[in-house]
Structures are given as structure tokens and as C-alpha cells.
Write a protein that holds these residues in place. Structure first.
Motif, mmCIF file in Angstrom:
data_model
loop_
_atom_site.group_PDB
_atom_site.id
_atom_site.type_symbol
_atom_site.label_atom_id
_atom_site.label_comp_id
_atom_site.label_asym_id
_atom_site.label_seq_id
_atom_site.Cartn_x
_atom_site.Cartn_y
_atom_site.Cartn_z
ATOM 1 N N TRP A 129 29.577 -31.258 -20.582
ATOM 2 C CA TRP A 129 29.936 -29.838 -20.640
ATOM 3 C C TRP A 129 28.989 -29.100 -21.575
ATOM 4 O O TRP A 129 28.540 -27.995 -21.270
ATOM 5 C CB TRP A 129 31.389 -29.665 -21.089
ATOM 6 N N LEU B 98 37.548 -30.720 -23.551
ATOM 7 C CA LEU B 98 37.092 -29.325 -23.557
ATOM 8 C C LEU B 98 37.055 -28.763 -24.974
ATOM 9 O O LEU B 98 36.118 -28.028 -25.333
ATOM 10 C CB LEU B 98 37.990 -28.464 -22.663
ATOM 11 N N GLN B 99 38.028 -29.106 -25.788
ATOM 12 C CA GLN B 99 38.036 -28.645 -27.173
ATOM 13 C C GLN B 99 36.855 -29.225 -27.950
ATOM 14 O O GLN B 99 36.221 -28.529 -28.751
ATOM 15 C CB GLN B 99 39.361 -29.015 -27.855
ATOM 16 N N GLU C 273 33.710 -27.345 -26.814
ATOM 17 C CA GLU C 273 33.667 -26.005 -27.400
ATOM 18 C C GLU C 273 33.304 -26.067 -28.885
ATOM 19 O O GLU C 273 32.472 -25.289 -29.377
ATOM 20 C CB GLU C 273 35.009 -25.291 -27.214
ATOM 21 N N HIS C 274 33.905 -26.981 -29.598
ATOM 22 C CA HIS C 274 33.602 -27.153 -31.020
ATOM 23 C C HIS C 274 32.112 -27.443 -31.228
ATOM 24 O O HIS C 274 31.460 -26.863 -32.101
ATOM 25 C CB HIS C 274 34.454 -28.279 -31.609
ATOM 26 N N ARG D 83 29.965 -24.365 -30.608
ATOM 27 C CA ARG D 83 30.046 -23.430 -31.740
ATOM 28 C C ARG D 83 29.214 -23.922 -32.925
ATOM 29 O O ARG D 83 28.599 -23.130 -33.640
ATOM 30 C CB ARG D 83 31.494 -23.223 -32.170
ATOM 31 N N LEU E 112 28.402 -20.337 -24.986
ATOM 32 C CA LEU E 112 29.865 -20.267 -24.900
ATOM 33 C C LEU E 112 30.315 -19.493 -23.672
ATOM 34 O O LEU E 112 31.270 -19.897 -23.003
ATOM 35 C CB LEU E 112 30.448 -19.645 -26.170
ATOM 36 N N PHE F 138 29.889 -21.805 -20.801
ATOM 37 C CA PHE F 138 30.925 -22.833 -20.886
ATOM 38 C C PHE F 138 32.259 -22.309 -20.358
ATOM 39 O O PHE F 138 32.916 -22.959 -19.536
ATOM 40 C CB PHE F 138 31.068 -23.302 -22.337
ATOM 41 N N TYR F 139 32.666 -21.126 -20.806
ATOM 42 C CA TYR F 139 33.948 -20.563 -20.355
ATOM 43 C C TYR F 139 33.938 -20.307 -18.849
ATOM 44 O O TYR F 139 34.950 -20.501 -18.181
ATOM 45 C CB TYR F 139 34.287 -19.287 -21.122
#
Length: 148
Positions: free
Chosen positions: A14, A46-47, A50-51, A54, A64, A67-68
Motif C-alpha cells: 500500500w 491499513l493503519q 497510513e502511519h 505520514r 496520502l 492512498f485514501y
């Protein structure tokens, strides 16, 4: 028509798809959007992705946004995060931080776990374990798909 491949995508796939929209990870997600494959993932994966975006992405805001868009696209299915007990059942096979990935692929009833983690998940000891799914990189999967 044969059923689409059910793929479980690790957080690094991802991440790679979000930072490199022309790479193999992104191409794999395009195939999922087109219905040729199904991307499965847990909320925990997914978390983690995302982390990492960031914390590590150079063009963080653009990555981001990509990704979203990827996680809400057609062909993406979120499966329940496996219990700690189920994840722990993989402790003899893989490093403790990656047990949830193998458990997630098993929970998703994936045909293949797609990862870029050569150190832990693509290690010979893990790949030789009798798992109910294959472990491949995005490039390996795409080459195999093209070979037909």
C-alpha cells in the motif's frame, strides 16, 4: 471466466502504491479495480500503511491522497483483524511483528500474500512453511499473471 485472484496486500505494498503510482504495487491495485483480482487487507495493515506514509513519504500529502483513493476503490475488501491468539499461532514461522500479516492472509482466505518484506516474509523459512497461500512480491505476481 475464472474467479479473480484473492490477494492479501501487506502494508508495504500500500505504501509503495501510494508513493509510486507507476510501480508494480500500483499496477496490481489497478488490476483489482478492474476486477481481475481482489485486494484484501485488515484495518491494522491499513493503519500501519497510513502511519508509515505520514512518517516516511517524501511528498506526504500527495501520497496520502493517493492512498485514501486506493483504499476506497472497487476491488478492495477489508477483512477482520485476526485475534492475537490467531496471530500468535504463526510465531514459530515469522518474526513476532509480522505474525498478524500471515494471520490476516489466512483469515482472508487469500490465494497469495503480496509483500515487499524480503527480510521477514519472503525469507526461505517462511516461504517453505506449509501455508494455505503463496508469498510473492507484486512483480512476481504480475510476471506470473502475464505468463498466463
Amino acid at each position: 471466466m475464472t474467479a479473480p485472484h484473492r490477494l492479501f496486500l501487506d502494508a508495504n505494498v500500500w505504501f509503495a502504491a501510494a508513493v509510486s503510482p507507476t510501480g508494480a504495487s500500483a499496477m496490481l491495485l489497478v488490476l483489482c479495480q478492474e476486477g481481475q483480482c481482489n485486494a484484501t487487507v485488515t484495518r491494522r495493515i491499513l493503519q500501519e500503511a497510513e502511519h508509515n506514509l505520514r512518517a516516511k513519504a517524501k511528498s506526504r500529502d500527495a501520497a496520502l491522497v493517493r492512498f485514501y483513493r486506493l483504499i476506497v476503490a472497487p476491488g478492495v475488501h477489508v477483512v477482520p483483524t485476526p485475534s492475537p491468539e490467531k496471530a500468535a499461532s504463526y510465531a514459530a514461522i515469522v518474526h513476532a511483528k509480522d505474525t498478524h500479516v500471515l494471520a490476516g492472509a489466512d483469515t482472508a482466505k487469500a490465494d497469495a500474500l503480496i509483500t515487499l518484506d524480503r527480510k521477514h516474509l519472503l525469507a526461505a523459512s517462511v516461504r517453505q512453511a506449509k501455508l494455505p497461500f503463496e508469498i510473492l512480491t507484486p512483480g512476481m505476481f504480475l510476471r506470473r499473471l502475464l505468463a498466463g
